[in-house]
Design an enzyme around this catalytic site. Structure first.
Site, PDB file in Angstrom:
ATOM      1  CB  SER A  67      -0.957   0.008   1.198  1.00 29.80           C
ATOM      2  OG  SER A  67      -2.066  -0.831   0.943  1.00 29.80           O
ATOM      3  CE  LYS A  70      -4.670   1.708  -0.983  1.00 27.36           C
ATOM      4  NZ  LYS A  70      -3.923   0.501  -0.592  1.00 27.36           N
ATOM      5  CB  SER A 127      -4.436   1.506   3.454  1.00 28.04           C
ATOM      6  OG  SER A 127      -3.548   1.271   2.385  1.00 28.04           O
ATOM      7  CE  LYS A 229      -1.529   4.255   2.592  1.00 24.25           C
ATOM      8  NZ  LYS A 229      -1.578   3.011   3.423  1.00 24.25           N
TER       9      LYS A 229
END
Length: 486
Positions: A67, A70, A127, A229
């Site tokens: 993820s 992203k 997420s 993140k």
């Protein structure tokens, strides 16, 4: 006894480590937290003020981003927001493909829409894979096409070992990155978009009565952490990109391949504590991502921007805040703004041109018009305000005139109820296939039969090989196309 440079900074809640303990921990990856699970490990700590690498382990080895993908998805969204092509209250439509994504997700349903600000928060905190695909389809027309834009932007930023194949980070063997590339992206996104980067500090947000908490557990727990993140798949392990600021010092650190979320977080905390004091307190590194130079928008580019953004009043300039220059209407994933294109509208008599075949998915001109099926291509974005349905006749680029002579071949990408939609599709197609259509002549052709009027979106000035090559490429990118001989 007074501690040295290995001293843990005041305020760290996990206590003070001895010099030998810190040395041992930082010289080798953390021990496996789960028996038998050992994803490949990598890390890097970069001084964001100087650009110097303070510590690294396998920084250029290929890893799966999960993820962390992203971050790039949001980078391209922030570009559109910064350019004024989208607004935080613009609504993005949810397709069946987006809604079908595997968890973690927000649980969106086909036919719904989501405001961009909620989309950003859902991506940062939960997420959400479904929301990432919603963004991808709105900006790129399809997730696959958007992934190509992501990879293109990675190259523009210097992330030469990163390849994106989807917008979410769900498992794909071909989606790869490195610790060094992720540190570069982690620095670039906050340098380029300081206003929007602040969303990465969101610890929780409410959506439809639910409170959603951020997966990044270092926020609010480790001094100076402001984002960004987390990520996890079975193949990638537990990943984290972190930005930390303390006493004018700023580091961006990356951990890839943690054996558990807690082991990853502990490792990141150790890296921060061990190296933040070695970072420079003075900014000397150049910016990674320079804003693109402003470009003049053609009428069709202005219309295309209006199709995906609500009307807004420009704030009155003040002496204290200079009025910013307009941002370029550039293709996301590229630092090369499109050259302005002029789209003409011509009128033809019914039957003067070949009918569009049903395989293209757009309407045939018949005495009894049939409903037009959905047309693949760039998704429209629902906006709060009404869109302009006509263009002033005084505009020389859009006024109706006799059809010019066009020898050779042309391509048609659809026939639409509104002229503005036809022009937006032309812009999108030329954006997607600049190398094939950059010199083509875009125009809309108005066809009226009884009370029914359609606008054919076409490119002229091609030979047969060019027309066939352009159609092949557009169809591969889920844009309808048919080659026609004049």
């Amino acid at each position: 006894m007074r501690m040295t440079g290995a001293e843990a900074p005041r305020g760290l809640r996990w206590g003070v480590l001895s010099l030998m303990t810190v040395f041992a921990v930082l010289s080798a990856p953390a021990k496996p937290a789960v028996a038998g699970y050992e994803p490949p490990y990598a890390d890097i700590v970069v001084d964001a003020n100087s650009g110097k690498v303070l510590r690294s382990s396998a920084p250029d080895s290929s890893r799966h981003p999960a993820s962390l993908t992203k971050i790039m998805t949001l980078y391209l969204l922030f570009e559109r927001l910064e350019a004024g092509q989208l607004q935080l209250n613009s609504e993005l439509p949810v397709s069946a493909h987006a809604a079908a994504q595997a968890p973690s997700k927000l649980g969106l349903k086909p036919g719904q829409s989501i405001e961009i600000e909620d989309a950003i928060k859902a991506i940062v905190t939960r997420s959400a894979n479904d929301v990432a695909v919603v963004v991808a389809e709105a900006l790129g027309g399809s997730e696959g096409a958007f992934a190509k834009l992501m990879t293109g932007k990675a190259r523009a930023l210097g992330m030469n070992r990163t390849v994106y194949t989807n917008a979410s980070g769900l498992p794909d063997d071909d989606q790869i990155t490195t610790a060094r590339d992720q540190a570069l992206l982690g620095r670039a996104i906050q340098e380029r978009f300081p206003k929007f980067y602040k969303y990465f500090a969101t610890t929780r947000f409410s959506y439809e009565g639910r409170t959603i908490r951020n997966h990044n557990r270092l926020l609010g727990k480790v001094e100076g952490v402001d984002g960004i993140k987390t990520g996890y798949t079975r193949d990638s392990g537990f990943n984290l990109v972190t930005s930390v600021r303390r006493a004018n010092r700023h580091v961006v650190a990356v951990v890839l391949g943690g054996q558990s979320a807690s082991a990853r977080d502990a490792r990141m905390s150790e890296l921060i504590g061990g190296y933040i004091r070695a970072a420079s307190a003075k900014r000397t590194a150049p910016l990674i991502a320079q804003p693109a130079e402003p470009a003049v928008r053609s009428p069709v580019q202005q219309i295309a921007a209006a199709v995906i953004s609500p009307a807004r009043a420009d704030p009155a300039p003040t002496s204290a805040v200079p009025t910013p220059r307009p941002a370029p209407f550039a293709v996301a994933g590229s630092d090369d703004p499109l050259q302005p294109i002029s789209v003409k509208t011509v009128s033809v008599k019914p039957g003067a041109q070949a009918k569009a075949g049903p395989e293209l998915g757009y309407a045939e001109v018949t005495p009894t018009p049939a409903p037009r099926p959905d047309i693949p291509g760039v998704l429209e974005v629902k906006v709060a305000s009404a869109l302009p349905q006509t263009v002033p006749a005084s505009d020389p680029a859009t006024s109706t005139r006799p059809a010019p002579r066009r020898d050779g071949w042309m391509i048609q990408i659809g026939a639409f109820d509104q002229e503005t939609e036809a022009k937006q599709r032309l812009y999108s197609a030329q954006s997607r296939a600049k190398s094939l259509l950059g010199r083509a002549d875009p125009f809309t052709e108005r066809v009226t039969k009884g009370e029914k009027t359609l606008y054919r979106a076409r490119f002229a000035g091609l030979n047969k090989d060019q027309a066939e090559a352009a159609c092949k490429y557009l169809k591969q990118n889920e844009i309808a196309c048919m080659a026609l001989k004049n």
